[in-house]
Scaffold this active site. Structure first.
Site, PDB file in Angstrom:
ATOM      1  CE  LYS A 266      -3.914  -2.515 -13.320  1.00  0.00           C
ATOM      2  NZ  LYS A 266      -2.623  -2.998 -13.797  1.00  0.00           N
TER       3      LYS A 266
ATOM      4  CD  GLU B  10       6.535  -5.859 -16.809  1.00  0.00           C
ATOM      5  OE1 GLU B  10       6.593  -6.845 -16.061  1.00  0.00           O
ATOM      6  OE2 GLU B  10       5.819  -4.868 -16.585  1.00  0.00           O
TER       7      GLU B  10
HETATM    8  N1  PSU Z   1       1.233  -3.327 -12.571  1.00  0.00           N
HETATM    9  C1  PSU Z   1       0.452  -3.583 -13.634  1.00  0.00           C
HETATM   10  N2  PSU Z   1       0.682  -4.699 -14.390  1.00  0.00           N
HETATM   11  C2  PSU Z   1       1.698  -5.576 -14.091  1.00  0.00           C
HETATM   12  C3  PSU Z   1       2.527  -5.289 -12.963  1.00  0.00           C
HETATM   13  C4  PSU Z   1       2.260  -4.161 -12.234  1.00  0.00           C
HETATM   14  O1  PSU Z   1      -0.436  -2.808 -13.900  1.00  0.00           O
HETATM   15  O2  PSU Z   1       1.862  -6.588 -14.802  1.00  0.00           O
HETATM   16  C5  PSU Z   1       3.678  -6.198 -12.650  1.00  0.00           C
HETATM   17  C6  PSU Z   1       4.997  -5.558 -13.107  1.00  0.00           C
HETATM   18  O3  PSU Z   1       5.857  -6.590 -13.572  1.00  0.00           O
HETATM   19  C7  PSU Z   1       5.552  -4.939 -11.839  1.00  0.00           C
HETATM   20  C8  PSU Z   1       5.102  -5.947 -10.809  1.00  0.00           C
HETATM   21  O4  PSU Z   1       6.949  -4.778 -11.838  1.00  0.00           O
HETATM   22  O5  PSU Z   1       3.802  -6.328 -11.228  1.00  0.00           O
HETATM   23  C9  PSU Z   1       5.106  -5.360  -9.422  1.00  0.00           C
HETATM   24  O6  PSU Z   1       4.826  -6.368  -8.501  1.00  0.00           O
HETATM   25  P1  PSU Z   1       4.916  -6.049  -6.923  1.00  0.00           P
HETATM   26  O7  PSU Z   1       3.793  -5.113  -6.655  1.00  0.00           O
HETATM   27  O8  PSU Z   1       4.743  -7.392  -6.280  1.00  0.00           O
HETATM   28  O9  PSU Z   1       6.265  -5.445  -6.680  1.00  0.00           O
END
Ligand code: PSU
Ligand code: MN
Length: 303
Positions: A159, A25
């Site tokens: 996390k 990603e």
């Molecule tokens: N969790 C992490 N590092 C990240 C992300 C999530 O520990 O970089 C990023 C990933 O790309 C994940 C996105 O798909 O955040 C999720 O965002 P949201 O919670 O807005 O859906």
């Protein structure tokens, strides 16, 4: 194939030959880590995947074109660029039609990877059900997309900025397998323990590849989460990191951070509050996931 998707020559060839390919990603590059650590991380992840016999395919949108397999230069460009959109399903059409830059999240990357025939994906952590989601409805698109597309995501769990219990429940509802790699406990990204347990433990890349073959050959479409604990050496004290996370959550609340900005805000706040030591752990676990994903892709390609 599709005028909006450009696959690099190397990745295209590997897919056509049914070789081992690992998707990567780009939100982790543009919104998850600061420059220049992000470039260093992204390039080294690709090297690890190559060293283990697979082809890396970093996915992002550059000037409105979805690229599968970025060059070093393109990774550098993305890592430095400002105004990069964080792209999940709802964002593709806008970013493409306006010829903008976009970094794909776990959901966006899974969507494109599965479209072009890549089934294994390495990342750091997946999104999930946020704490307080019963009020805010903040549930990551990652979970929905994983229920729809055939992809195996190797991550270090999620996390504890998230509600891990609710995240597991949601994945169960959506029929997404959560496999613990050499563990029964769901890892919590920075630490190996979360107090929550996965349904199944598998101990080798071969076993995981067999599970993927069984699932998809049966037409049980959708994703599999492989939760790979952070290496012991880099694991952070769960109590300490949770205190930091609590503080970051309070800051987000008092600043009124909402929607897609929540996760990037929390990530940078945690890094700030730990004076960068969380970043070292973050990078180490991504490398660990890249290695396992490459091994799974190699095994999966054997059949
Ligand atoms: N969790 C992490 N590092 C990240 C992300 C999530 O520990 O970089 C990023 C990933 O790309 C994940 C996105 O798909 O955040 C999720 O965002 P949201 O919670 O807005 O859906
Ligand atoms: Mn969200």
């Amino acid at each position: 194939m599709n005028p909006y998707i450009m696959i690099s020559q190397e990745v295209k060839q590997a897919i056509e030959n049914r070789g081992a390919v690992v998707a990567l990603e780009s939100t982790i590059i543009s919104h998850g880590m600061p420059y220049p650590e992000n470039v260093k991380m992204a390039l080294h992840v690709e090297q690890i995947i190559r060293d283990h016999g697979a082809v890396p395919a970093t996915i992002a949108i550059l000037d409105g074109v979805i690229k599968v397999g970025l060059s070093e230069e393109e990774i550098e460009t993305l890592a430095k660029a400002k105004n990069v959109y964080k792209v999940g399903k709802r964002d593709f059409s806008y970013v493409i039609s306006k010829a903008l830059m976009g970094a794909t999240t776990v959901s966006g990357t899974s969507l494109i990877a599965s479209k072009v025939g890549i089934n294994v994906f390495a990342t750091g952590g997946i999104g999930g059900v946020h704490r307080g989601a019963t009020e805010t409805f903040d549930i990551s698109r990652d979970l929905e997309e994983l229920s729809l597309v055939d992809i195996c995501v190797v991550c270090a769990g999620a996390k504890s900025i998230l509600d891990l219990g609710l995240t597991l429940e949601y994945l169960e509802t959506k029929g997404v397998e959560v496999i613990g790699y050499q563990t029964k406990e769901l890892p919590a990204f920075y630490s190996r323990e979360s107090g929550f347990f996965v349904n199944y433990q598998l101990d080798t890349p071969q076993e995981i590849a067999s599970l993927l073959h069984a699932k998809w050959a049966l037409g049980l479409s959708g994703g599999v989460v492989v939760a790979n604990p952070i290496p012991k050496k880099y694991s952070m004290d769960a109590k300490k990191i949770n205190e930091v996370i609590e503080k970051a959550l309070e800051d987000a609340k008092s600043l009124g951070i909402k929607g897609s900005e929540v996760t990037p805000f929390l990530l940078s706040q945690i890094k700030h509050l730990t004076e960068g030591s969380s970043l070292q752990s973050n990078i180490a676990l991504v490398y660990n996931n890249a290695r396992l994903a490459a091994e799974i892709a190699v095994e999966y390609a054997k059949k």
